[in-house]
Design a protein around this motif. Structure first.
Motif, PDB file in Angstrom:
ATOM      1  N   ARG A 246       0.842  -1.213   0.000  1.00  0.00           N
ATOM      2  CA  ARG A 246       0.000   0.000   0.000  1.00  0.00           C
ATOM      3  C   ARG A 246       0.868   1.251   0.000  1.00  0.00           C
ATOM      4  O   ARG A 246       0.665   2.175  -0.771  1.00  0.00           O
ATOM      5  CB  ARG A 246      -0.883   0.014   1.245  1.00  0.00           C
ATOM      6  N   GLU A 247       1.874   1.238   0.874  1.00  0.00           N
ATOM      7  CA  GLU A 247       2.749   2.408   1.020  1.00  0.00           C
ATOM      8  C   GLU A 247       3.533   2.670  -0.272  1.00  0.00           C
ATOM      9  O   GLU A 247       3.602   3.801  -0.761  1.00  0.00           O
ATOM     10  CB  GLU A 247       3.730   2.096   2.155  1.00  0.00           C
ATOM     11  N   GLU A 248       4.103   1.603  -0.840  1.00  0.00           N
ATOM     12  CA  GLU A 248       4.919   1.767  -2.059  1.00  0.00           C
ATOM     13  C   GLU A 248       4.054   2.219  -3.237  1.00  0.00           C
ATOM     14  O   GLU A 248       4.475   3.033  -4.058  1.00  0.00           O
ATOM     15  CB  GLU A 248       5.640   0.456  -2.403  1.00  0.00           C
ATOM     16  N   LEU A 249       2.835   1.675  -3.332  1.00  0.00           N
ATOM     17  CA  LEU A 249       1.975   2.050  -4.469  1.00  0.00           C
ATOM     18  C   LEU A 249       1.443   3.476  -4.333  1.00  0.00           C
ATOM     19  O   LEU A 249       1.154   4.133  -5.328  1.00  0.00           O
ATOM     20  CB  LEU A 249       0.825   1.054  -4.616  1.00  0.00           C
ATOM     21  N   ARG A 250       1.330   3.936  -3.091  1.00  0.00           N
ATOM     22  CA  ARG A 250       0.927   5.335  -2.911  1.00  0.00           C
ATOM     23  C   ARG A 250       2.000   6.263  -3.476  1.00  0.00           C
ATOM     24  O   ARG A 250       1.717   7.281  -4.076  1.00  0.00           O
ATOM     25  CB  ARG A 250       0.720   5.631  -1.414  1.00  0.00           C
ATOM     26  N   LEU A 251       3.274   5.835  -3.307  1.00  0.00           N
ATOM     27  CA  LEU A 251       4.386   6.651  -3.826  1.00  0.00           C
ATOM     28  C   LEU A 251       4.539   6.526  -5.339  1.00  0.00           C
ATOM     29  O   LEU A 251       5.120   7.377  -5.984  1.00  0.00           O
ATOM     30  CB  LEU A 251       5.707   6.213  -3.172  1.00  0.00           C
ATOM     31  N   ARG A 252       4.073   5.383  -5.886  1.00  0.00           N
ATOM     32  CA  ARG A 252       4.246   5.118  -7.331  1.00  0.00           C
ATOM     33  C   ARG A 252       2.909   4.700  -7.934  1.00  0.00           C
ATOM     34  O   ARG A 252       2.676   3.522  -8.204  1.00  0.00           O
ATOM     35  CB  ARG A 252       5.231   3.951  -7.551  1.00  0.00           C
ATOM     36  N   PRO A 253       2.004   5.652  -8.153  1.00  0.00           N
ATOM     37  CA  PRO A 253       0.653   5.286  -8.604  1.00  0.00           C
ATOM     38  C   PRO A 253       0.624   4.558  -9.945  1.00  0.00           C
ATOM     39  O   PRO A 253      -0.355   3.884 -10.265  1.00  0.00           O
ATOM     40  CB  PRO A 253      -0.083   6.626  -8.681  1.00  0.00           C
ATOM     41  N   LYS A 254       1.733   4.672 -10.727  1.00  0.00           N
ATOM     42  CA  LYS A 254       1.714   4.003 -12.045  1.00  0.00           C
ATOM     43  C   LYS A 254       2.150   2.535 -11.956  1.00  0.00           C
ATOM     44  O   LYS A 254       1.990   1.779 -12.908  1.00  0.00           O
ATOM     45  CB  LYS A 254       2.630   4.740 -13.015  1.00  0.00           C
ATOM     46  N   SER A 255       2.729   2.137 -10.838  1.00  0.00           N
ATOM     47  CA  SER A 255       3.166   0.731 -10.700  1.00  0.00           C
ATOM     48  C   SER A 255       1.947  -0.175 -10.592  1.00  0.00           C
ATOM     49  O   SER A 255       0.894   0.220 -10.078  1.00  0.00           O
ATOM     50  CB  SER A 255       4.018   0.553  -9.449  1.00  0.00           C
ATOM     51  N   ILE A 256       2.117  -1.410 -11.080  1.00  0.00           N
ATOM     52  CA  ILE A 256       1.013  -2.371 -11.037  1.00  0.00           C
ATOM     53  C   ILE A 256       1.460  -3.586 -10.226  1.00  0.00           C
ATOM     54  O   ILE A 256       2.569  -4.100 -10.424  1.00  0.00           O
ATOM     55  CB  ILE A 256       0.614  -2.803 -12.463  1.00  0.00           C
ATOM     56  N   VAL A 257       0.618  -4.001  -9.285  1.00  0.00           N
ATOM     57  CA  VAL A 257       0.902  -5.237  -8.541  1.00  0.00           C
ATOM     58  C   VAL A 257      -0.288  -6.174  -8.719  1.00  0.00           C
ATOM     59  O   VAL A 257      -1.442  -5.791  -8.512  1.00  0.00           O
ATOM     60  CB  VAL A 257       1.126  -4.949  -7.040  1.00  0.00           C
ATOM     61  N   LEU A 258       0.007  -7.393  -9.154  1.00  0.00           N
ATOM     62  CA  LEU A 258      -1.029  -8.409  -9.337  1.00  0.00           C
ATOM     63  C   LEU A 258      -0.946  -9.377  -8.162  1.00  0.00           C
ATOM     64  O   LEU A 258       0.124  -9.550  -7.576  1.00  0.00           O
ATOM     65  CB  LEU A 258      -0.784  -9.181 -10.638  1.00  0.00           C
ATOM     66  N   PHE A 259      -2.071 -10.017  -7.821  1.00  0.00           N
ATOM     67  CA  PHE A 259      -2.045 -11.040  -6.769  1.00  0.00           C
ATOM     68  C   PHE A 259      -2.380 -12.391  -7.381  1.00  0.00           C
ATOM     69  O   PHE A 259      -3.280 -12.498  -8.208  1.00  0.00           O
ATOM     70  CB  PHE A 259      -3.055 -10.702  -5.664  1.00  0.00           C
ATOM     71  N   GLU A 260      -1.629 -13.412  -6.970  1.00  0.00           N
ATOM     72  CA  GLU A 260      -1.890 -14.781  -7.433  1.00  0.00           C
ATOM     73  C   GLU A 260      -2.428 -15.582  -6.246  1.00  0.00           C
ATOM     74  O   GLU A 260      -1.987 -15.385  -5.112  1.00  0.00           O
ATOM     75  CB  GLU A 260      -0.598 -15.435  -7.921  1.00  0.00           C
ATOM     76  N   TYR A 261      -3.364 -16.488  -6.531  1.00  0.00           N
ATOM     77  CA  TYR A 261      -3.963 -17.292  -5.461  1.00  0.00           C
ATOM     78  C   TYR A 261      -4.196 -18.699  -5.996  1.00  0.00           C
ATOM     79  O   TYR A 261      -5.038 -18.910  -6.859  1.00  0.00           O
ATOM     80  CB  TYR A 261      -5.283 -16.655  -5.030  1.00  0.00           C
ATOM     81  N   VAL A 262      -3.403 -19.641  -5.527  1.00  0.00           N
ATOM     82  CA  VAL A 262      -3.585 -21.049  -5.925  1.00  0.00           C
ATOM     83  C   VAL A 262      -4.580 -21.658  -4.950  1.00  0.00           C
ATOM     84  O   VAL A 262      -4.372 -21.622  -3.734  1.00  0.00           O
ATOM     85  CB  VAL A 262      -2.240 -21.819  -5.837  1.00  0.00           C
ATOM     86  N   MET A 263      -5.675 -22.198  -5.471  1.00  0.00           N
ATOM     87  CA  MET A 263      -6.699 -22.785  -4.595  1.00  0.00           C
ATOM     88  C   MET A 263      -6.291 -24.209  -4.228  1.00  0.00           C
ATOM     89  O   MET A 263      -6.075 -25.048  -5.114  1.00  0.00           O
ATOM     90  CB  MET A 263      -8.046 -22.830  -5.326  1.00  0.00           C
ATOM     91  N   LEU A 264      -6.164 -24.478  -2.940  1.00  0.00           N
ATOM     92  CA  LEU A 264      -5.802 -25.815  -2.464  1.00  0.00           C
ATOM     93  C   LEU A 264      -7.023 -26.378  -1.728  1.00  0.00           C
ATOM     94  O   LEU A 264      -7.457 -25.798  -0.712  1.00  0.00           O
ATOM     95  CB  LEU A 264      -4.599 -25.744  -1.527  1.00  0.00           C
TER      96      LEU A 264
END
Ligand code: SF4
Length: 203
Positions: free
Chosen positions: A174-192
């Motif tokens: 959250r903190e890093e993306l506030r500083l860099r609004p153009k950066s993109i972070v994706l989340f991966e979720y493997v269902m077990l």
């Protein structure tokens, strides 16, 4: 629709270690190469075969870039050009952060492989200091392998969570993306099944 087929390339390195690169063509005209960044891995995620090997070595910048170059040479005639690169093969890319930042910058450089930075994604299990460094030094995308929404479950699936728990990981993002609004972070979720797919965990 025909199922997508994946092609696996096995590279034998000078010291006889073997690494795997996977090419994933898609019906939507996108062809992705998935590159390795280490031989083995130290992170020991429960669902991962590579994790059971332990870390054998970091790949050099050249050994990482060569996987994309070779995949391009081998499969462009068959599938058209390789459009995307993901660092989701063997290894935790940010554990080899120096070489991964250099390799990803060569992949997007005009004098290098000329991929768009939006088409090169580096995945991590959640190494917080290296996440900050990557977001600071690279213009490529970041993907975080989340796989649980509670520390109790994530500690078990991904031992790295015992060092950097969910609150630290998500707070840093959250903190890093506030500083860099153009950066993109994706989340991966493997269902077990029976582990992280229950409604009380998914929320
Ligand atoms: S970080 Fe990736 S390669 Fe390493 S053990 Fe976890 S899932 Fe496997």
């Amino acid at each position: 629709m025909e199922p997508e087929r994946m092609l696996q390339i096995l590279f034998s390195l000078e010291d006889a270690s073997v690494i795997e690169t996977v090419v994933i063509p898609s019906a939507r005209g996108r062809t992705t190469v998935c590159v390795s960044s280490q031989v083995g891995c130290a992170m020991n995620c429960q669902f991962c075969f590579t994790g059971r090997m332990g870390l054998r070595k970091h790949l050099s910048t050249a050994e990482i870039v060569e996987q994309a170059v070779f995949a391009r040479k081998l499969f462009s005639d068959e599938f058209g050009s390789i459009t995307n690169v993901v660092f989701m093969g063997m290894g935790e890319p940010l554990h080899n952060v120096d070489n991964v930042i250099k390799a990803s910058s060569i992949m997007v450089d005009e004098q290098g492989l000329q991929f768009s930075p939006r088409k090169v994604t580096v995945s991590t299990s959640g190494l917080v200091p290296e996440i900050k460094r990557f977001l600071n030094e690279s213009n490529c995308d970041l993907a975080v392998s989340l796989n649980a929404t509670t520390d109790e479950v994530r500690n078990w699936i991904m031992p790295i969570n015992r060092r950097y728990n969910l609150s630290t990981l998500l707070g840093t993002l959250r903190e890093e993306l506030r500083l860099r609004p153009k950066s993109i972070v994706l989340f991966e979720y493997v269902m077990l099944a029976g582990v992280n797919d229950r409604s009380e965990i998914l929320g």
